[in-house]
Structure formats: C-alpha cells, structure tokens
Design a protein around this motif. Structure first.
Motif: not given
Length: 142
Positions: A76-85, A99-106, A108-111
C-alpha cells in the motif's frame, strides 16, 4: 504423577504459544510508544506491532504472520501510492494540491487501503515533498 520431562514440554509449549502467565500490571502512559512525525512507510501501521515485540520463541509461530502484515503495508505505502501519484502527475501535470485532494484522487479513486495507525497518529499528505506522512494528531502541519 507427571514426569518432569512432560512438565517442561508443557511449559515450553505454553510459552511458545503465548499461554504463559502475563503481567497483570495495567498499562501506563509510558507503555505506549511515542509517535514521531515520519514518512508513511511499512512499519507505521498498527497491525503487527504486537507481533514485533514477541520473544524469539514466540516469533517461531508469529513470524510468518508478521512478514505477511509487513508485505501488506509495503504494497500500500511503497508501491500503490507512489504508482498512483505518478499516474496522477502524468495525467494532471502536477501533484495533488492538498491532503483532501490526495485522499480523494489517490486513495479513494485507486481503492488503496491505508494501514490503520496507532492511536494518536494521523496521515497527512505533504504537498511540498509529494509524500504521505504520519504525524501525532496534535502536531499536524496546516
């Protein structure tokens, strides 16, 4: 009468499986680890913290579960988030602005399921660095 060999085996099994008598001392404020501001990497999550404190004998049993929980946090923290960013930045030409845009677009959007944090800790996206951080809830930067 039970043999001494059988009794020592029973005691060893009780210790190994966590059935040995535990301290009845109530937890104090000093028993909880201090939370420090840090980048959100594997190991910050609440899952597995008790397993890391096991004795060497108990780790024979809990080791595989501890490794699994660590891999879940790495995913979650070292693969999915960097890839989604990276995908967000390629699509929008920028990183999330808040932070709100990060939570929504990264997240929530990528589950992405963020690991549960210990009590008193919160996630906060650092817009200058483009990284997710963990802060004590009373020290979150604005």
């Amino acid at each position: 009468m039970k043999s001494p060999k059988l009794m020592s085996c029973a005691v060893a099994c009780a210790v190994m499986f966590g059935c040995a008598p535990q301290s009845t001392k109530p937890p104090t404020a000093g028993d909880t680890p201090a939370i420090e501001a840090q980048e959100a990497l594997a190991g910050v999550g609440k899952e597995g913290q008790l397993l890391r404190d096991h004795s060497d004998t108990q780790k024979i049993i809990s080791g595989p579960l501890s490794a699994y929980l660590h891999v879940k946090q790495v995913a979650a923290l070292e693969i999915q988030i960097p890839q989604a960013l990276n995908l967000f930045q390629a699509t929008n030409g920028r990183l999330p602005k808040s932070h709100e845009e990060f939570m929504k677009e990264i997240v929530e959007f990528n589950q992405i399921k963020l690991p549960e944090l210990p009590a008193g800790a919160v996630y906060r996206f650092n817009t200058q660095e483009g990284k997710l951080w963990v802060y004590p809830e009373d020290e979150v930067p604005q």
